[in-house]
Design a protein around this motif. Structure first.
Motif, PDB file in Angstrom:
ATOM      1  N   ILE A 103      41.883  30.140  31.368  1.00  0.00           N
ATOM      2  CA  ILE A 103      41.470  28.775  31.715  1.00  0.00           C
ATOM      3  C   ILE A 103      42.079  27.801  30.713  1.00  0.00           C
ATOM      4  CG2 ILE A 103      39.501  27.191  31.856  1.00  0.00           C
ATOM      5  CD1 ILE A 103      37.803  29.430  32.864  1.00  0.00           C
ATOM      6  N   GLY A 105      43.129  23.202  30.295  1.00  0.00           N
ATOM      7  CA  GLY A 105      42.803  21.863  30.791  1.00  0.00           C
ATOM      8  C   GLY A 105      44.065  21.133  31.220  1.00  0.00           C
ATOM      9  N   LYS A 128      43.904  28.936  35.540  1.00  0.00           N
ATOM     10  CA  LYS A 128      42.978  28.000  36.178  1.00  0.00           C
ATOM     11  C   LYS A 128      42.956  26.726  35.335  1.00  0.00           C
ATOM     12  CE  LYS A 128      39.498  26.508  38.582  1.00  0.00           C
ATOM     13  NZ  LYS A 128      39.680  26.053  39.933  1.00  0.00           N
ATOM     14  N   VAL A 130      41.251  23.295  34.493  1.00  0.00           N
ATOM     15  CA  VAL A 130      40.023  22.515  34.673  1.00  0.00           C
ATOM     16  C   VAL A 130      40.369  21.041  34.407  1.00  0.00           C
ATOM     17  CG1 VAL A 130      37.698  22.095  33.781  1.00  0.00           C
ATOM     18  CG2 VAL A 130      38.545  24.440  34.000  1.00  0.00           C
ATOM     19  N   LEU A 142      32.669  21.815  35.210  1.00  0.00           N
ATOM     20  CA  LEU A 142      33.692  22.548  35.964  1.00  0.00           C
ATOM     21  C   LEU A 142      34.221  23.720  35.142  1.00  0.00           C
ATOM     22  CD1 LEU A 142      35.663  19.649  37.727  1.00  0.00           C
ATOM     23  CD2 LEU A 142      33.896  21.147  38.654  1.00  0.00           C
ATOM     24  N   LEU A 143      34.245  23.551  33.816  1.00  0.00           N
ATOM     25  CA  LEU A 143      34.697  24.654  32.964  1.00  0.00           C
ATOM     26  C   LEU A 143      33.762  25.857  33.145  1.00  0.00           C
ATOM     27  CD1 LEU A 143      36.358  25.983  30.697  1.00  0.00           C
ATOM     28  CD2 LEU A 143      34.941  24.764  29.041  1.00  0.00           C
ATOM     29  N   ALA A 146      34.257  27.536  36.378  1.00  0.00           N
ATOM     30  CA  ALA A 146      35.553  28.229  36.537  1.00  0.00           C
ATOM     31  C   ALA A 146      35.530  29.643  35.954  1.00  0.00           C
ATOM     32  CB  ALA A 146      36.658  27.410  35.858  1.00  0.00           C
TER      33      ALA A 146
END
Ligand SMILES: Cc1ncc(COP(=O)(O)O)c(C=O)c1O
Length: 389
Positions: A103, A105, A128, A130, A142-143, A146
């Motif tokens: 993940i 940003g 992914k 975020v 949202l983090l 995810a």
């Protein structure tokens, strides 16, 4: 209170230029340059290996100075040639399987994201992204959403190259610990201007460059690696410094973060970066932060008052990076015009911020980045010059 005139006396270029390109490469104070030159002269006199032996305590100082700066143990610090390589070394030391997820940003640094794209191809990893919320910070709800049982790493850039908003590094650290996920923080733009306390942030890795807000030499960087994670980590490259060749078929990693280092290195730079960290520590990161924030605030307010200027930062908590556009003047043209008047800024290109500037349609932006040695008078002169388009 910082003694700004003494600080500026130790930075000769301040007499001739207004340097608002500290996010690109700051100006080193005299003790840093002196330490580098001294070591290069020692190499000239003694030979490179012999000079390194003679300067062993100065090299060792690098690890202690960085550990003091970050509130960690000296054995958790590795010296690398830049922040990108330090970040790559961290990423590739984690054992990943096809289908694992990483993940990040939408403010992630360009080279980091390229590294993720490459890894995704190599190992069939899912990336992914975020998005940021309305104040330019990674959306924490949202983090959380995810995260899956395949999430292995959260990679976050603390302050982006193209936008000065500060990411909630500590809260992300709490989330990473809660889910027992590796956490890699790119502190390239925050180290040297923001107090980074590893114990509070809770990251497993943290990387940075020497030349930016730390005011160290070019071609230097570092990586912090959490001690308790070391046994799980296998750096992608190995040499005779990082590991011991026990017998013809086997090797054993070093027990400390130096397993992420190269044996051959820019020794003078390592000594210089240690001195730069000492210099920042002796001024004090809280005092540095307070001054940088006050200067950035003044700069933002003055810029916002000029007709046709839009400033892009969205949060209230300011770093030293202020990005903006002048509606009537192309970013590169403005940078050149200022440069001709001995004012240094840079341009953050949308091609290097595909998930941010390119998505939002902002395009290339001017980036003025102030440090504690800059002055209010410089800001006023800068803003007047910008306004004369
Ligand atoms: C946020 C961020 N991360 C990483 C880097 C890369 O640093 P280096 O050039 O030392 O690899 C930069 C450089 O501008 C940066 O702004």
């Amino acid at each position: 209170m910082l003694d700004i005139s003494q600080i500026r006396n130790e930075c000769p270029a301040c007499e001739n230029i207004i340097h608002f390109n500290n996010a690109g490469c700051s100006l080193s104070p005299l003790p840093v340059t002196d330490a580098i030159i001294e070591h290069l002269k020692l190499e000239q006199q003694l030979g490179g290996y012999e000079a390194a032996e003679a300067a062993a305590d100065k090299i060792e100082n690098f690890y202690h100075a960085l550990a003091t700066l970050l509130n960690c143990d000296p054995t958790e610090i590795a010296y690398l040639e830049n922040s990108t390589r330090a970040w790559d070394m961290a990423l590739h030391s984690i054992e990943l399987q096809a289908g694992d997820q990483i993940i990040t940003g939408d403010m992630e640094y360009v080279s980091n994201y390229l590294g993720l794209l490459r890894l995704a191809k190599l190992k069939q990893i899912e990336i992914k992204v975020v998005p940021s919320d309305s104040i330019g910070q990674i959306d924490l709800d949202l983090l959380r959403k995810a995260i899956t049982d395949r999430t292995r790493l959260i990679a976050l850039t603390h302050v982006a190259s193209q936008r000065g908003d500060i990411q909630p590094a500590q809260t992300v650290g709490k989330i990473a610990r809660e889910y027992e996920i590796f956490y890699l923080l790119d502190a390239c733009q925050s180290v040297g201007q923001i107090n980074l306390d590893i114990a509070e942030i809770g990251c497993d890795f943290l990387c940075g460059s020497g030349r930016k807000y730390l005011r160290g030499p070019r071609g230097t960087g570092f990586l912090y690696v959490r001690k308790s994670r070391l046994q799980q980590l296998n750096p992608i490259f190995v040499d005779l410094h990082a590991a011991c060749w026990n017998d013809p078929e086997h090797y054993q990693w070093r027990a400390d973060a130096k397993r992420f280092e190269n044996w051959e290195r820019y020794v003078a730079g390592q000594i210089g970066l240690g001195v730069a960290a000492d210099y920042a520590n002796s001024i004090g990161l809280d005092a540095i932060r307070a001054r940088v924030e006050a200067l950035a605030n003044r700069l933002q307010q003055r810029l916002r008052a000029i007709h046709g200027i839009s400033v892009h930062e969205r949060s209230d908590e300011l770093s030293g990076i202020v990005t903006f556009n002048q509606q009537d003047e192309d970013a590169i043209r403005l940078r050149r015009r200022l440069h001709a008047k001995n004012i240094n800024i840079s341009v953050a290109k949308q091609a290097n911020a595909r998930l941010d500037l390119a998505q939002s349609g902002v395009g290339d932006v001017n980036r003025a980045s102030v440090h504690y040695f800059n002055t209010e008078a410089e800001i006023d002169r800068f803003v007047q010059t910008v306004a004369q388009s």
